[in-house]
Design a protein around this motif. Structure first.
Motif, PDB file in Angstrom:
ATOM      1  N   PRO A 126      27.415  16.144  39.957  1.00  0.00           N
ATOM      2  CA  PRO A 126      28.649  16.875  40.281  1.00  0.00           C
ATOM      3  C   PRO A 126      29.713  16.713  39.201  1.00  0.00           C
ATOM      4  CG  PRO A 126      28.452  14.888  41.612  1.00  0.00           C
ATOM      5  CD  PRO A 126      27.181  15.008  40.828  1.00  0.00           C
ATOM      6  N   LEU A 127      30.583  17.705  39.103  1.00  0.00           N
ATOM      7  CA  LEU A 127      31.719  17.654  38.185  1.00  0.00           C
ATOM      8  C   LEU A 127      32.990  17.370  38.978  1.00  0.00           C
ATOM      9  CD1 LEU A 127      31.117  20.777  35.918  1.00  0.00           C
ATOM     10  CD2 LEU A 127      30.863  18.389  35.291  1.00  0.00           C
ATOM     11  N   SER A 128      33.943  16.728  38.342  1.00  0.00           N
ATOM     12  CA  SER A 128      35.245  16.520  38.964  1.00  0.00           C
ATOM     13  C   SER A 128      36.312  16.721  37.905  1.00  0.00           C
ATOM     14  CB  SER A 128      35.347  15.112  39.577  1.00  0.00           C
ATOM     15  OG  SER A 128      35.228  14.142  38.560  1.00  0.00           O
ATOM     16  N   GLU A 129      37.537  16.866  38.353  1.00  0.00           N
ATOM     17  CA  GLU A 129      38.684  17.037  37.473  1.00  0.00           C
ATOM     18  C   GLU A 129      38.538  18.246  36.548  1.00  0.00           C
ATOM     19  OE1 GLU A 129      40.132  13.404  35.692  1.00  0.00           O
ATOM     20  OE2 GLU A 129      39.258  12.237  37.320  1.00  0.00           O
ATOM     21  N   LEU A 130      38.026  19.338  37.088  1.00  0.00           N
ATOM     22  CA  LEU A 130      37.885  20.587  36.356  1.00  0.00           C
ATOM     23  C   LEU A 130      39.084  21.471  36.682  1.00  0.00           C
ATOM     24  CD1 LEU A 130      35.975  22.461  34.677  1.00  0.00           C
ATOM     25  CD2 LEU A 130      35.137  23.296  36.866  1.00  0.00           C
ATOM     26  N   ALA A 131      39.703  22.046  35.673  1.00  0.00           N
ATOM     27  CA  ALA A 131      40.867  22.908  35.903  1.00  0.00           C
ATOM     28  C   ALA A 131      40.839  24.067  34.916  1.00  0.00           C
ATOM     29  CB  ALA A 131      42.156  22.111  35.713  1.00  0.00           C
ATOM     30  N   PHE A 132      41.285  25.242  35.360  1.00  0.00           N
ATOM     31  CA  PHE A 132      41.442  26.357  34.435  1.00  0.00           C
ATOM     32  C   PHE A 132      42.564  27.260  34.893  1.00  0.00           C
ATOM     33  CE2 PHE A 132      38.382  28.060  37.467  1.00  0.00           C
ATOM     34  CZ  PHE A 132      38.731  29.400  37.597  1.00  0.00           C
ATOM     35  N   SER A 133      43.110  28.002  33.940  1.00  0.00           N
ATOM     36  CA  SER A 133      44.153  28.976  34.243  1.00  0.00           C
ATOM     37  C   SER A 133      43.876  30.232  33.445  1.00  0.00           C
ATOM     38  CB  SER A 133      45.541  28.413  33.906  1.00  0.00           C
ATOM     39  OG  SER A 133      45.632  28.155  32.527  1.00  0.00           O
ATOM     40  N   LEU A 134      44.241  31.363  34.002  1.00  0.00           N
ATOM     41  CA  LEU A 134      44.039  32.660  33.364  1.00  0.00           C
ATOM     42  C   LEU A 134      45.394  33.281  33.105  1.00  0.00           C
ATOM     43  CD1 LEU A 134      42.228  35.001  32.448  1.00  0.00           C
ATOM     44  CD2 LEU A 134      42.185  35.770  34.824  1.00  0.00           C
ATOM     45  N   ASN A 135      45.691  33.540  31.855  1.00  0.00           N
ATOM     46  CA  ASN A 135      46.926  34.216  31.462  1.00  0.00           C
ATOM     47  C   ASN A 135      46.581  35.659  31.142  1.00  0.00           C
ATOM     48  OD1 ASN A 135      48.610  31.837  31.544  1.00  0.00           O
ATOM     49  ND2 ASN A 135      47.489  31.177  29.733  1.00  0.00           N
ATOM     50  N   LEU A 136      47.022  36.586  31.996  1.00  0.00           N
ATOM     51  CA  LEU A 136      46.711  37.998  31.794  1.00  0.00           C
ATOM     52  C   LEU A 136      47.602  38.598  30.723  1.00  0.00           C
ATOM     53  CD1 LEU A 136      46.325  39.054  35.531  1.00  0.00           C
ATOM     54  CD2 LEU A 136      44.500  38.583  33.881  1.00  0.00           C
ATOM     55  N   GLY A 137      47.080  39.616  30.056  1.00  0.00           N
ATOM     56  CA  GLY A 137      47.832  40.313  29.021  1.00  0.00           C
ATOM     57  C   GLY A 137      49.016  41.065  29.616  1.00  0.00           C
ATOM     58  N   ALA A 138      49.875  41.591  28.755  1.00  0.00           N
ATOM     59  CA  ALA A 138      51.049  42.337  29.194  1.00  0.00           C
ATOM     60  C   ALA A 138      50.628  43.500  30.079  1.00  0.00           C
ATOM     61  CB  ALA A 138      51.828  42.846  27.983  1.00  0.00           C
ATOM     62  N   ASN A 139      51.317  43.679  31.198  1.00  0.00           N
ATOM     63  CA  ASN A 139      51.090  44.772  32.146  1.00  0.00           C
ATOM     64  C   ASN A 139      49.721  44.751  32.812  1.00  0.00           C
ATOM     65  OD1 ASN A 139      53.691  45.908  31.646  1.00  0.00           O
ATOM     66  ND2 ASN A 139      52.888  46.743  29.732  1.00  0.00           N
ATOM     67  N   VAL A 140      48.989  43.631  32.745  1.00  0.00           N
ATOM     68  CA  VAL A 140      47.709  43.486  33.448  1.00  0.00           C
ATOM     69  C   VAL A 140      47.981  42.670  34.703  1.00  0.00           C
ATOM     70  CG1 VAL A 140      45.357  42.549  33.342  1.00  0.00           C
ATOM     71  CG2 VAL A 140      46.380  43.599  31.309  1.00  0.00           C
ATOM     72  N   THR A 141      47.521  43.167  35.863  1.00  0.00           N
ATOM     73  CA  THR A 141      47.758  42.490  37.129  1.00  0.00           C
ATOM     74  C   THR A 141      46.447  42.328  37.892  1.00  0.00           C
ATOM     75  OG1 THR A 141      48.208  44.562  38.271  1.00  0.00           O
ATOM     76  CG2 THR A 141      50.102  43.417  37.337  1.00  0.00           C
ATOM     77  N   VAL A 142      46.447  41.424  38.855  1.00  0.00           N
ATOM     78  CA  VAL A 142      45.310  41.236  39.741  1.00  0.00           C
ATOM     79  C   VAL A 142      45.403  42.285  40.840  1.00  0.00           C
ATOM     80  CG1 VAL A 142      44.214  39.645  41.391  1.00  0.00           C
ATOM     81  CG2 VAL A 142      45.177  38.771  39.254  1.00  0.00           C
ATOM     82  N   ALA A 143      44.265  42.857  41.234  1.00  0.00           N
ATOM     83  CA  ALA A 143      44.232  43.885  42.274  1.00  0.00           C
ATOM     84  C   ALA A 143      44.854  43.354  43.559  1.00  0.00           C
ATOM     85  CB  ALA A 143      42.794  44.323  42.522  1.00  0.00           C
ATOM     86  N   GLY A 144      45.486  44.249  44.314  1.00  0.00           N
ATOM     87  CA  GLY A 144      46.103  43.862  45.569  1.00  0.00           C
ATOM     88  C   GLY A 144      45.123  43.237  46.545  1.00  0.00           C
ATOM     89  N   ALA A 145      43.891  43.710  46.555  1.00  0.00           N
ATOM     90  CA  ALA A 145      42.840  43.154  47.419  1.00  0.00           C
ATOM     91  C   ALA A 145      41.615  42.886  46.544  1.00  0.00           C
ATOM     92  CB  ALA A 145      42.505  44.131  48.534  1.00  0.00           C
ATOM     93  N   PRO A 146      41.656  41.814  45.750  1.00  0.00           N
ATOM     94  CA  PRO A 146      40.542  41.564  44.834  1.00  0.00           C
ATOM     95  C   PRO A 146      39.240  41.295  45.578  1.00  0.00           C
ATOM     96  CG  PRO A 146      42.009  39.664  44.908  1.00  0.00           C
ATOM     97  CD  PRO A 146      42.655  40.753  45.704  1.00  0.00           C
ATOM     98  N   ALA A 147      38.142  41.792  45.045  1.00  0.00           N
ATOM     99  CA  ALA A 147      36.817  41.551  45.615  1.00  0.00           C
ATOM    100  C   ALA A 147      36.248  40.310  44.941  1.00  0.00           C
ATOM    101  CB  ALA A 147      35.917  42.762  45.377  1.00  0.00           C
ATOM    102  N   ILE A 148      36.199  39.210  45.670  1.00  0.00           N
ATOM    103  CA  ILE A 148      35.746  37.945  45.098  1.00  0.00           C
ATOM    104  C   ILE A 148      34.322  37.673  45.532  1.00  0.00           C
ATOM    105  CG2 ILE A 148      36.155  35.453  45.058  1.00  0.00           C
ATOM    106  CD1 ILE A 148      39.122  36.086  45.542  1.00  0.00           C
TER     107      ILE A 148
END
Length: 78
Positions: free
Chosen positions: A49-71
């Motif tokens: 197993p892995l622990s202490e894993l972290a990530f962040s996503l910085n979207l480009g200008a005017n890029v947004t996440v969908a209102g109801a994202p399909a995950i």
């Protein structure tokens, strides 16, 4: 922190040396009102197993996440 950059955004992550996190967008270039799918892939070569894993996503200008994202989540063992 390692980083991956695309035309739609950049991914920064911290993980143990045995882990590799990547990001792809498809399509990787869209116009106004267009949609793209982000895929995160985590490779764990530790055999445990892995622990202490972290990530962040910085979207480009005017890029947004969908209102109801399909995950979708899946895990494949070697």
């Amino acid at each position: 922190m390692a980083a991956v950059a695309t035309t739609l955004g950049s991914l920064a992550f911290a993980a143990p040396a045995q882990a590799d996190l990547s990001l792809t967008f498809f399509p990787d270039d869209i116009g106004p009102g267009g949609q793209s799918t982000a895929t995160f892939t985590l490779n764990n070569t530790t055999g445990g197993p892995l622990s202490e894993l972290a990530f962040s996503l910085n979207l480009g200008a005017n890029v947004t996440v969908a209102g109801a994202p399909a995950i979708d989540s899946s895990c494949m063992a070697p």
